[in-house]
Write a protein that holds these residues in place. Structure first.
Motif, PDB file in Angstrom:
ATOM      1  N   GLY A  71      19.540 -21.804 -17.943  1.00 49.11           N
ATOM      2  CA  GLY A  71      18.674 -21.456 -19.062  1.00 49.11           C
ATOM      3  C   GLY A  71      19.007 -22.299 -20.269  1.00 49.11           C
ATOM      4  O   GLY A  71      20.159 -22.602 -20.517  1.00 49.11           O
ATOM      5  N   LYS A  72      17.996 -22.702 -21.009  1.00 48.10           N
ATOM      6  CA  LYS A  72      18.215 -23.535 -22.188  1.00 48.10           C
ATOM      7  C   LYS A  72      18.235 -22.737 -23.482  1.00 48.10           C
ATOM      8  O   LYS A  72      18.680 -23.221 -24.500  1.00 48.10           O
ATOM      9  N   SER A  73      17.731 -21.512 -23.449  1.00 45.37           N
ATOM     10  CA  SER A  73      17.669 -20.726 -24.669  1.00 45.37           C
ATOM     11  C   SER A  73      17.769 -19.239 -24.319  1.00 45.37           C
ATOM     12  O   SER A  73      16.807 -18.497 -24.424  1.00 45.37           O
TER      13      SER A  73
ATOM     14  N   LYS B   4      32.723 -22.023 -31.330  1.00 44.68           N
ATOM     15  CA  LYS B   4      31.989 -22.340 -32.548  1.00 44.68           C
ATOM     16  C   LYS B   4      30.589 -22.838 -32.206  1.00 44.68           C
ATOM     17  O   LYS B   4      30.373 -23.448 -31.157  1.00 44.68           O
ATOM     18  N   VAL B   5      29.668 -22.561 -33.120  1.00 46.41           N
ATOM     19  CA  VAL B   5      28.287 -23.020 -32.959  1.00 46.41           C
ATOM     20  C   VAL B   5      28.275 -24.529 -32.765  1.00 46.41           C
ATOM     21  O   VAL B   5      28.951 -25.266 -33.484  1.00 46.41           O
TER      22      VAL B   5
ATOM     23  N   SER C   6      27.003 -24.959 -22.669  1.00 49.34           N
ATOM     24  CA  SER C   6      26.793 -24.839 -21.232  1.00 49.34           C
ATOM     25  C   SER C   6      27.953 -24.055 -20.652  1.00 49.34           C
ATOM     26  O   SER C   6      29.104 -24.382 -20.882  1.00 49.34           O
ATOM     27  N   ALA C   7      27.677 -23.057 -19.900  1.00 52.67           N
ATOM     28  CA  ALA C   7      28.732 -22.261 -19.294  1.00 52.67           C
ATOM     29  C   ALA C   7      28.512 -22.253 -17.792  1.00 52.67           C
ATOM     30  O   ALA C   7      27.531 -21.727 -17.305  1.00 52.67           O
ATOM     31  N   ALA C   8      29.424 -22.851 -17.068  1.00 51.11           N
ATOM     32  CA  ALA C   8      29.354 -22.820 -15.612  1.00 51.11           C
ATOM     33  C   ALA C   8      30.250 -21.694 -15.144  1.00 51.11           C
ATOM     34  O   ALA C   8      31.369 -21.555 -15.605  1.00 51.11           O
ATOM     35  N   THR C   9      29.791 -20.907 -14.229  1.00 49.18           N
ATOM     36  CA  THR C   9      30.551 -19.753 -13.767  1.00 49.18           C
ATOM     37  C   THR C   9      30.895 -19.916 -12.305  1.00 49.18           C
ATOM     38  O   THR C   9      30.054 -20.225 -11.492  1.00 49.18           O
ATOM     39  N   ASP C  10      32.163 -19.707 -11.963  1.00 44.05           N
ATOM     40  CA  ASP C  10      32.661 -19.843 -10.602  1.00 44.05           C
ATOM     41  C   ASP C  10      33.606 -18.682 -10.366  1.00 44.05           C
ATOM     42  O   ASP C  10      34.441 -18.397 -11.204  1.00 44.05           O
TER      43      ASP C  10
ATOM     44  N   VAL D 238      22.506 -19.296 -26.142  1.00 39.76           N
ATOM     45  CA  VAL D 238      23.272 -20.282 -25.378  1.00 39.76           C
ATOM     46  C   VAL D 238      22.393 -20.988 -24.359  1.00 39.76           C
ATOM     47  O   VAL D 238      21.355 -20.474 -23.960  1.00 39.76           O
ATOM     48  N   SER D 239      22.835 -22.147 -23.964  1.00 40.11           N
ATOM     49  CA  SER D 239      22.324 -22.834 -22.782  1.00 40.11           C
ATOM     50  C   SER D 239      23.394 -22.665 -21.724  1.00 40.11           C
ATOM     51  O   SER D 239      24.586 -22.700 -22.037  1.00 40.11           O
ATOM     52  N   TYR D 240      22.996 -22.466 -20.474  1.00 41.24           N
ATOM     53  CA  TYR D 240      24.001 -22.234 -19.442  1.00 41.24           C
ATOM     54  C   TYR D 240      23.536 -22.768 -18.096  1.00 41.24           C
ATOM     55  O   TYR D 240      22.351 -22.974 -17.862  1.00 41.24           O
TER      56      TYR D 240
END
Length: 113
Positions: free
Chosen positions: A69-71, A93-94, A1-5, A51-53
């Motif tokens: 997004g989950k995929s 890492k995965v 999960s990547a949160a962007t700010d 990735v999920s993000y």
């Protein structure tokens, strides 16, 4: 999960560190925090990465979700995503979970995200 700010104040982001990528040394435009270290191999340049993000609104760490997004797949390091992702995911890492804070210069520019 990547949160962007796109916040420019690093002191309010306790627990985050500037990413050590060479292109990030000057301005610390990408901050990261590993929430869980993956047990798999590191993601590889120019290879397909999925990735999920969650993209959150500027200055909202748990607030308004702008996109998720989950995929989501892209070739890592090829410029297919915002520069902040190509920098911020380096060394991940995965199976890991990493939170990113990407300033406007490495993200969506002056758009309010």
């Amino acid at each position: 999960s990547a949160a962007t700010d796109n916040s420019s104040k690093t002191n309010r982001h306790q627990g985050f560190a500037p990413h050590p990528h060479p292109q990030n040394q000057r301005n610390h435009d990408v901050l990261y925090q590993d929430l869980r270290i993956g047990r798999g191999p590191p993601i590889r340049h120019r290879k397909n990465t999925t990735v999920s993000y969650t993209l959150r609104a500027k200055s909202h760490s748990v607030g308004k979700v702008l996109d998720a997004g989950k995929s989501f797949s892209f070739r890592f390091g090829k410029g297919e995503v915002i520069k902040g992702w190509d920098i911020g995911l380096e060394g991940m890492k995965v199976g890991g979970v990493r939170r990113l804070i990407v300033k406007e210069g490495m993200g969506y520019g002056k758009r309010d995200v």
